[in-house]
Design a protein around this motif. Sequence first.
Motif, PDB file in Angstrom:
ATOM      1  N   ARG A   8       0.835  -1.199   0.000  1.00 55.65           N
ATOM      2  CA  ARG A   8       0.000   0.000   0.000  1.00 55.65           C
ATOM      3  C   ARG A   8       0.872   1.253   0.000  1.00 55.65           C
ATOM      4  NH1 ARG A   8      -5.569  -0.967   3.376  1.00 55.65           N
ATOM      5  NH2 ARG A   8      -5.981  -3.065   2.617  1.00 55.65           N
ATOM      6  N   HIS A   9       1.947   1.217   0.772  1.00 54.80           N
ATOM      7  CA  HIS A   9       2.852   2.360   0.835  1.00 54.80           C
ATOM      8  C   HIS A   9       3.427   2.655  -0.557  1.00 54.80           C
ATOM      9  CE1 HIS A   9       5.679   5.140   2.699  1.00 54.80           C
ATOM     10  NE2 HIS A   9       6.647   4.552   2.027  1.00 54.80           N
ATOM     11  N   ARG A  10       3.840   1.615  -1.247  1.00 49.36           N
ATOM     12  CA  ARG A  10       4.410   1.812  -2.586  1.00 49.36           C
ATOM     13  C   ARG A  10       3.352   2.254  -3.587  1.00 49.36           C
ATOM     14  NH1 ARG A  10       8.125  -3.701  -2.706  1.00 49.36           N
ATOM     15  NH2 ARG A  10       9.838  -2.902  -1.404  1.00 49.36           N
ATOM     16  N   ALA A  11       2.123   1.709  -3.435  1.00 49.84           N
ATOM     17  CA  ALA A  11       1.057   2.084  -4.360  1.00 49.84           C
ATOM     18  C   ALA A  11       0.734   3.565  -4.274  1.00 49.84           C
ATOM     19  CB  ALA A  11      -0.190   1.260  -4.085  1.00 49.84           C
ATOM     20  N   LEU A  12       0.958   4.155  -3.126  1.00 45.89           N
ATOM     21  CA  LEU A  12       0.662   5.579  -2.937  1.00 45.89           C
ATOM     22  C   LEU A  12       1.912   6.431  -3.104  1.00 45.89           C
ATOM     23  CD1 LEU A  12      -1.758   5.280   0.110  1.00 45.89           C
ATOM     24  CD2 LEU A  12      -2.327   5.577  -2.304  1.00 45.89           C
ATOM     25  N   GLY A  13       2.896   5.884  -3.806  1.00 41.24           N
ATOM     26  CA  GLY A  13       4.162   6.592  -3.990  1.00 41.24           C
ATOM     27  C   GLY A  13       4.149   7.634  -5.098  1.00 41.24           C
ATOM     28  N   THR A  14       3.041   7.749  -5.828  1.00 42.73           N
ATOM     29  CA  THR A  14       2.959   8.769  -6.875  1.00 42.73           C
ATOM     30  C   THR A  14       1.734   9.646  -6.630  1.00 42.73           C
ATOM     31  OG1 THR A  14       1.549   7.536  -8.409  1.00 42.73           O
ATOM     32  CG2 THR A  14       3.915   7.085  -8.502  1.00 42.73           C
ATOM     33  N   GLU A  15       1.852  10.914  -7.001  1.00 45.36           N
ATOM     34  CA  GLU A  15       0.737  11.840  -6.811  1.00 45.36           C
ATOM     35  C   GLU A  15      -0.473  11.431  -7.642  1.00 45.36           C
ATOM     36  OE1 GLU A  15       1.891  15.849  -7.494  1.00 45.36           O
ATOM     37  OE2 GLU A  15       3.430  15.869  -5.926  1.00 45.36           O
ATOM     38  N   SER A  16      -0.210  10.881  -8.819  1.00 44.27           N
ATOM     39  CA  SER A  16      -1.324  10.496  -9.698  1.00 44.27           C
ATOM     40  C   SER A  16      -2.187   9.431  -9.051  1.00 44.27           C
ATOM     41  CB  SER A  16      -0.801   9.991 -11.045  1.00 44.27           C
ATOM     42  OG  SER A  16      -0.174  11.024 -11.764  1.00 44.27           O
ATOM     43  N   ARG A  17      -1.557   8.399  -8.458  1.00 46.35           N
ATOM     44  CA  ARG A  17      -2.345   7.334  -7.843  1.00 46.35           C
ATOM     45  C   ARG A  17      -3.075   7.830  -6.602  1.00 46.35           C
ATOM     46  NH1 ARG A  17       1.476   3.577  -9.902  1.00 46.35           N
ATOM     47  NH2 ARG A  17       2.817   3.637  -8.063  1.00 46.35           N
ATOM     48  N   ALA A  53     -12.659   3.135 -15.506  1.00 43.64           N
ATOM     49  CA  ALA A  53     -11.402   3.744 -15.934  1.00 43.64           C
ATOM     50  C   ALA A  53     -11.667   4.929 -16.860  1.00 43.64           C
ATOM     51  CB  ALA A  53     -10.530   2.698 -16.631  1.00 43.64           C
ATOM     52  N   GLY A  54     -12.671   4.795 -17.712  1.00 47.68           N
ATOM     53  CA  GLY A  54     -13.006   5.892 -18.613  1.00 47.68           C
ATOM     54  C   GLY A  54     -13.423   7.140 -17.859  1.00 47.68           C
ATOM     55  N   GLN A  55     -14.206   6.973 -16.808  1.00 49.99           N
ATOM     56  CA  GLN A  55     -14.637   8.121 -16.008  1.00 49.99           C
ATOM     57  C   GLN A  55     -13.465   8.773 -15.292  1.00 49.99           C
ATOM     58  OE1 GLN A  55     -17.552   6.007 -13.687  1.00 49.99           O
ATOM     59  NE2 GLN A  55     -19.269   6.719 -14.958  1.00 49.99           N
ATOM     60  N   VAL A  56     -12.545   7.944 -14.790  1.00 53.22           N
ATOM     61  CA  VAL A  56     -11.355   8.495 -14.136  1.00 53.22           C
ATOM     62  C   VAL A  56     -10.510   9.268 -15.145  1.00 53.22           C
ATOM     63  CG1 VAL A  56      -9.205   7.927 -12.947  1.00 53.22           C
ATOM     64  CG2 VAL A  56     -11.314   6.721 -12.351  1.00 53.22           C
ATOM     65  N   GLY A  57     -10.378   8.704 -16.356  1.00 55.55           N
ATOM     66  CA  GLY A  57      -9.611   9.384 -17.386  1.00 55.55           C
ATOM     67  C   GLY A  57     -10.199  10.742 -17.743  1.00 55.55           C
ATOM     68  N   GLU A  58     -11.521  10.812 -17.832  1.00 52.24           N
ATOM     69  CA  GLU A  58     -12.176  12.079 -18.153  1.00 52.24           C
ATOM     70  C   GLU A  58     -11.939  13.118 -17.068  1.00 52.24           C
ATOM     71  OE1 GLU A  58     -16.260  11.201 -18.729  1.00 52.24           O
ATOM     72  OE2 GLU A  58     -15.964  10.092 -20.618  1.00 52.24           O
ATOM     73  N   ARG A  59     -11.930  12.680 -15.813  1.00 48.45           N
ATOM     74  CA  ARG A  59     -11.779  13.619 -14.698  1.00 48.45           C
ATOM     75  C   ARG A  59     -10.328  14.057 -14.496  1.00 48.45           C
ATOM     76  NH1 ARG A  59     -15.844  13.328 -10.778  1.00 48.45           N
ATOM     77  NH2 ARG A  59     -14.588  14.901  -9.668  1.00 48.45           N
ATOM     78  N   THR A  60      -9.388  13.170 -14.828  1.00 53.03           N
ATOM     79  CA  THR A  60      -7.980  13.483 -14.550  1.00 53.03           C
ATOM     80  C   THR A  60      -7.209  13.959 -15.776  1.00 53.03           C
ATOM     81  OG1 THR A  60      -7.287  11.190 -14.970  1.00 53.03           O
ATOM     82  CG2 THR A  60      -7.921  11.769 -12.705  1.00 53.03           C
ATOM     83  N   GLY A  61      -7.719  13.639 -16.968  1.00 53.15           N
ATOM     84  CA  GLY A  61      -7.003  13.995 -18.182  1.00 53.15           C
ATOM     85  C   GLY A  61      -5.886  13.035 -18.540  1.00 53.15           C
ATOM     86  N   LEU A  62      -5.747  11.955 -17.783  1.00 53.87           N
ATOM     87  CA  LEU A  62      -4.701  10.967 -18.063  1.00 53.87           C
ATOM     88  C   LEU A  62      -5.146  10.022 -19.174  1.00 53.87           C
ATOM     89  CD1 LEU A  62      -3.702  10.017 -14.395  1.00 53.87           C
ATOM     90  CD2 LEU A  62      -2.419  11.472 -15.985  1.00 53.87           C
ATOM     91  N   HIS A  63      -4.172   9.454 -19.894  1.00 50.85           N
ATOM     92  CA  HIS A  63      -4.472   8.491 -20.947  1.00 50.85           C
ATOM     93  C   HIS A  63      -5.111   7.253 -20.324  1.00 50.85           C
ATOM     94  CE1 HIS A  63      -3.827   5.539 -24.161  1.00 50.85           C
ATOM     95  NE2 HIS A  63      -3.775   6.591 -24.979  1.00 50.85           N
ATOM     96  N   SER A  95      -4.850   4.050 -20.849  1.00 53.48           N
ATOM     97  CA  SER A  95      -3.961   2.945 -20.470  1.00 53.48           C
ATOM     98  C   SER A  95      -3.205   3.273 -19.183  1.00 53.48           C
ATOM     99  CB  SER A  95      -2.970   2.642 -21.602  1.00 53.48           C
ATOM    100  OG  SER A  95      -2.161   3.774 -21.882  1.00 53.48           O
ATOM    101  N   THR A  96      -2.854   4.532 -18.995  1.00 54.55           N
ATOM    102  CA  THR A  96      -2.186   4.956 -17.761  1.00 54.55           C
ATOM    103  C   THR A  96      -3.136   4.841 -16.578  1.00 54.55           C
ATOM    104  OG1 THR A  96      -0.795   6.499 -19.004  1.00 54.55           O
ATOM    105  CG2 THR A  96      -0.982   6.861 -16.630  1.00 54.55           C
ATOM    106  N   VAL A  97      -4.370   5.252 -16.780  1.00 60.79           N
ATOM    107  CA  VAL A  97      -5.372   5.167 -15.721  1.00 60.79           C
ATOM    108  C   VAL A  97      -5.578   3.711 -15.309  1.00 60.79           C
ATOM    109  CG1 VAL A  97      -7.828   5.447 -15.212  1.00 60.79           C
ATOM    110  CG2 VAL A  97      -6.577   7.285 -16.345  1.00 60.79           C
ATOM    111  N   ARG A  98      -5.703   2.831 -16.283  1.00 62.63           N
ATOM    112  CA  ARG A  98      -5.918   1.408 -15.965  1.00 62.63           C
ATOM    113  C   ARG A  98      -4.755   0.839 -15.167  1.00 62.63           C
ATOM    114  NH1 ARG A  98      -8.143   0.053 -21.985  1.00 62.63           N
ATOM    115  NH2 ARG A  98     -10.388   0.304 -21.564  1.00 62.63           N
ATOM    116  N   ALA A  99      -3.530   1.214 -15.543  1.00 65.53           N
ATOM    117  CA  ALA A  99      -2.360   0.723 -14.812  1.00 65.53           C
ATOM    118  C   ALA A  99      -2.383   1.201 -13.366  1.00 65.53           C
ATOM    119  CB  ALA A  99      -1.084   1.188 -15.511  1.00 65.53           C
TER     120      ALA A  99
END
Length: 262
Positions: free
Chosen positions: A17-26, A42-52, A54-58
């Motif tokens: 969990r600590h590592r999963a929260l190691g980036t601001e995006s996550r 994932a599509g809804q998250v992508g729309e809200r964040t502007g991230l691609h 495939s990046t959102v899914r990862a």
Amino acid sequence: MRTRGEGPVGETIDTPRHRALGTESRVAILNLVRATDGGMTAGQVGERTGLHLSTVRAHLDRLVEAGLLVKARASGGSPGRPAWRYRPTGNGDAAPAPAPYRALAAALLDHLAGAGGDSRVAAASAGQQWGRHLAAAVDNTNGPVGTVLGVLRGLGFDPRLAPDAPEAAPAALGEGDPAAREGHPGRGVVVTSEVHLHSCPFLELVGRNPDAMCGLHAGVIRGALEQGGAPAGAAVLEPFGAPTACVVRLSLPRTSSGPDRS
């Protein structure tokens, strides 16, 4: 591998969990999903964040692996295979299921992983047999719905019968239906009971294979319903069918609908 260590003041650190929260995006994605009733695709998250996408899914899958999110397929009524919907695990999740049940479910997942084919269908078939076995040891004096509730409680779920589930229109009852066997052939009222599952004691296993575990749970419910004297096909499990719960819909003739709501 899941490892734990001691923090600077002695608290336990959950390394994945600590590592999963190691980036601001996550962190931002996790906060976004937590703030949204009913979870997000994932599509809804992508729309809200502007991230691609495939990046959102990862990022989402990493949060699932860390136990911070759980995913399941939830249909919004659209045709075709529904998208994954993600929701937070939260602090109010159920305690793990009893060890023998968890071990059996884990062994089934391992078997399905190497068997090929549709894991959801195979898991549902195994679950139906398991449900009949579990229901045989449950008090069935409250009818099929009461039997299902008893089995779900025994597995560690916290099932809650919704008080205001709508009744379906009058429907034809065939010779094989319980109402016909009890001397009420012809037409009758089909009552829909809704059971809300606000927590899942198999959460870690759901993260490994959501399709198979949801199929297993659906099969268990159908097997319990059948053992309780109702048609197995009268049960539908809808992951994320409510904003904070998975929903089990049981459509049964009034004579076999189960516990009195009054």
